[in-house]
Enzyme design. Structure first.
Site, PDB file in Angstrom:
ATOM      1  N   GLU A 257       0.892  -1.168   0.000  1.00 22.60           N
ATOM      2  CA  GLU A 257       0.000   0.000   0.000  1.00 22.60           C
ATOM      3  C   GLU A 257       0.922   1.209   0.000  1.00 22.60           C
ATOM      4  O   GLU A 257       1.423   1.629   1.025  1.00 22.60           O
ATOM      5  CB  GLU A 257      -0.905  -0.058   1.238  1.00 22.60           C
ATOM      6  CG  GLU A 257      -2.194   0.700   1.059  1.00 22.60           C
ATOM      7  CD  GLU A 257      -2.128   2.057   1.713  1.00 22.60           C
ATOM      8  OE1 GLU A 257      -1.898   3.037   0.964  1.00 22.60           O
ATOM      9  OE2 GLU A 257      -2.284   2.137   2.936  1.00 22.60           O
ATOM     10  N   CYS A 291      -2.278   8.708   2.917  1.00 25.61           N
ATOM     11  CA  CYS A 291      -2.119   8.134   1.568  1.00 25.61           C
ATOM     12  C   CYS A 291      -3.283   8.578   0.704  1.00 25.61           C
ATOM     13  O   CYS A 291      -3.155   8.691  -0.510  1.00 25.61           O
ATOM     14  CB  CYS A 291      -2.158   6.619   1.620  1.00 25.61           C
ATOM     15  SG  CYS A 291      -0.969   5.915   2.690  1.00 25.61           S
TER      16      CYS A 291
HETATM   17  C1  UN1 Z   1      -3.163   5.815   5.086  1.00 24.30           C
HETATM   18  O1  UN1 Z   1      -3.116   7.001   4.825  1.00 24.30           O
HETATM   19  O2  UN1 Z   1      -2.137   5.100   5.099  1.00 24.30           O
HETATM   20  O3  UN1 Z   1      -9.072   6.182   4.280  1.00 24.30           O
HETATM   21  C2  UN1 Z   1      -4.399   5.103   5.459  1.00 24.30           C
HETATM   22  C3  UN1 Z   1      -8.389   6.819   5.082  1.00 24.30           C
HETATM   23  C4  UN1 Z   1      -8.005   6.114   6.362  1.00 24.30           C
HETATM   24  C5  UN1 Z   1      -6.767   5.290   6.167  1.00 24.30           C
HETATM   25  C6  UN1 Z   1      -5.620   5.987   5.510  1.00 24.30           C
HETATM   26  N1  UN1 Z   1      -9.089   5.276   6.785  1.00 24.30           N
HETATM   27  O4  UN1 Z   1      -8.035   7.974   4.895  1.00 24.30           O
END
Ligand code: UN1
Length: 500
Positions: A257, A291
């Site tokens: 990821e 992310c």
């Molecule tokens: C991340 O940024 O690694 O959907 C995960 C989202 C959160 C998870 C982000 N539930 O923004």
């Protein structure tokens, strides 16, 4: 909420004693003010073979425990997390710089995945398949794989571990966790919470969860070991380019990821009030360090100017500062390097003809932290800097006239994590869902803040892995196809004759 304000109070509430926080080689600082909060002992890389062997021994025992009983451990973990929510949330704020409600929200995400995994522990279903041969049955069964390495990033220091661990453990796989060097305390706090669940569970094998503290050499030991069949890694594309081929060399399995460069298309019919709220949360929340953060806004030219004006006005009122303070919405970046990378990206955007609103170091924020005003950057097009992921609150804005061009622009980046459209036009919305090349595609909500029930991850340079909900559990198990002959004959498939 219990009022936990000082670092010492938070660390004590998380069960740390003074001795384990001192004397080591890894300095842990808070991004809030740069103050050192611990010096942790690092795991010697020479210990890795024994740690991996311990996970292997735990696997031998754990794989034999019925999955619903394994689920009981995760049910207890969920209970312990509920009891520790305030303390762990405060530690996330202290160590990662998230605002209070986002620190608590992250722990809630952990509780949610535990609930999900408990149910899943009774639903690790395979298929039955019709056999072409009389007196035969075929079925698909799912089996534990072995130790899983979980490598996590600073920005979701605990939730991403829990997505992986709750699933891995109900699937029968012990976990070796290498947290980010920027967020090791939250990992050690989780290990303490986990140990309480194990103690209540009673007869869990030693070594179901081991946390290793340190740098890339520990990660390299995990990626190289054939005794670690699964490596789940969250972080930069740069890191994924190292981990992916290393694990592939030994035919191990990765769940990657990696970076995102998430876009929102705003169509002429969009509800702009809602769009503004969604944009601000997803571009500015977690100081642009998710992310899934919104990084690119692709706006129909008929509404572009009006929308930019509203965004610039909204950004001007953002409360930036100490994330522990009620009302703060934008905390610090993780460190000064992150701020420097943001400022460098803004320079490049200017050189490409972009107009930058905001983006300057924030005034009235605590000394010692990397506080910046989030930036809205009007761009003449999707230049190289826009196509890169800068892990900071920069929102690039591009215009479009023809929806086809907007779809093309949204897909024309190396990353493929999350995407969305704001429109009230059903045809546009459904067409977008067909055309987005991302693992996540939304309508009338932003690209971030996903619930745990869906599979989380994306395509292209995002790495292709899926974590969390839906059938992501299959990434932690191996599939066997079983054919059973209950007849007294031995017919061959495809009509082959082979009589001896
Ligand atoms: C991340 O940024 O690694 O959907 C995960 C989202 C959160 C998870 C982000 N539930 O923004």
């Amino acid at each position: 909420m219990t009022q936990l304000s000082s670092a010492a109070e938070i660390l004590a509430a998380c069960g740390f004693d003074k001795a384990e926080l001192a004397g080591g080689t890894l300095a842990v600082t808070s991004p809030i003010d740069g103050a050192e909060i611990a010096r942790l002992a690092e795991t010697p890389v020479d210990d890795m073979p024994a740690i991996i062997a311990q996970a292997g021994a735990a696997f031998d025992a754990w794989r034999r425990v019925p999955a619903p009983r394994r689920g009981e451990l995760i049910r207890l973990l969920g209970e312990e997390l509920r009891a520790s929510k305030d303390a762990l949330g405060a530690l996330v704020t202290l160590e990662a710089g998230k605002i209070v409600s986002e620190g608590l929200g992250e722990v809630q995400e952990m509780i949610d995945i535990c609930d999900f995994a408990v149910g899943l522990s009774r639903q690790l279903y395979g298929l039955t398949i019709a056999s072409e041969r009389p007196g035969h049955v075929m079925r698909e069964t799912w089996h534990p794989m072995g130790p899983a390495a979980v490598i996590t990033a600073f920005n979701f220091p605990v939730a991403v571990w829990s997505w992986n661990t709750a699933l891995a453990l109900v699937c029968g796989d012990p976990v070796i966790w290498k947290p980010s060097e920027k967020a090791p305390l939250t990992a050690l706090a989780c290990a303490k919470i986990f140990a309480r669940a194990v103690a209540r569970f009673g007869d869990a094998p030693e070594g179901l969860l081991q946390v290793v503290i340190g740098g890339a050499d520990l990660g390299a030991a995990l990626t190289a070991s054939p005794d670690v069949p699964i490596v789940s890694a969250t972080g930069s594309t740069r890191m994924g380019r190292i981990v992916g081929p290393e694990v592939a060399k030994r035919f191990g399995r990765t769940i990657l990821e990696l970076g995102g460069n998430n876009a929102m298309i705003v169509a002429p019919s969009a509800d702009l009030d809602m769009a503004v709220r969604a944009i601000v949360f997803s571009a500015v929340g977690t100081a642009g360090q998710r992310c899934t953060s919104l990084r690119r806004l692709i706006v129909h030219n008929s509404v572009r100017e009006a929308l930019v004006e509203r965004l610039v006005a909204a950004y001007a009122t953002l409360p930036i500062g100490d994330p522990r303070k009620a009302g703060t919405l934008v905390g610090p970046l993780i460190d000064a390097d992150a701020r420097d990378r943001m400022l460098a990206a803004l320079e490049r955007a200017r050189a490409d003809g972009g107009t930058v609103h905001g983006g300057e170091p924030a005034k009235d924020a605590p000394e010692g932290g990397a506080y910046v005003a989030p930036a809205v950057v009007e761009m003449p097009g999707q230049t190289e800097v826009v196509r890169e992921e800068t892990f900071a609150p920069i929102l690039y804005v591009m215009g479009y006239d023809d929806l086809e061009d907007a779809f093309a622009m949204q897909n024309d980046v190396p990353q493929g994590l999350s995407s969305c459209i704001f429109t009230l036009d059903l045809r546009e919305a459904e067409e977008f869902l067909q055309r987005s090349d991302c693992g996540i595609a939304n309508v009338n909500i932003g690209p971030s803040g996903a619930e745990i029930g869906g599979a989380f991850g994306g395509e292209k340079e995002t790495g292709g892995g899926r974590e969390s909900g839906s059938d992501a559990w299959k990434g932690y198990m191996r599939r066997a196809t079983n054919t059973v002959n209950y007849s007294a004959a031995l017919p061959l498939a495809q009509g082959v004759k082979f009589d001896v």
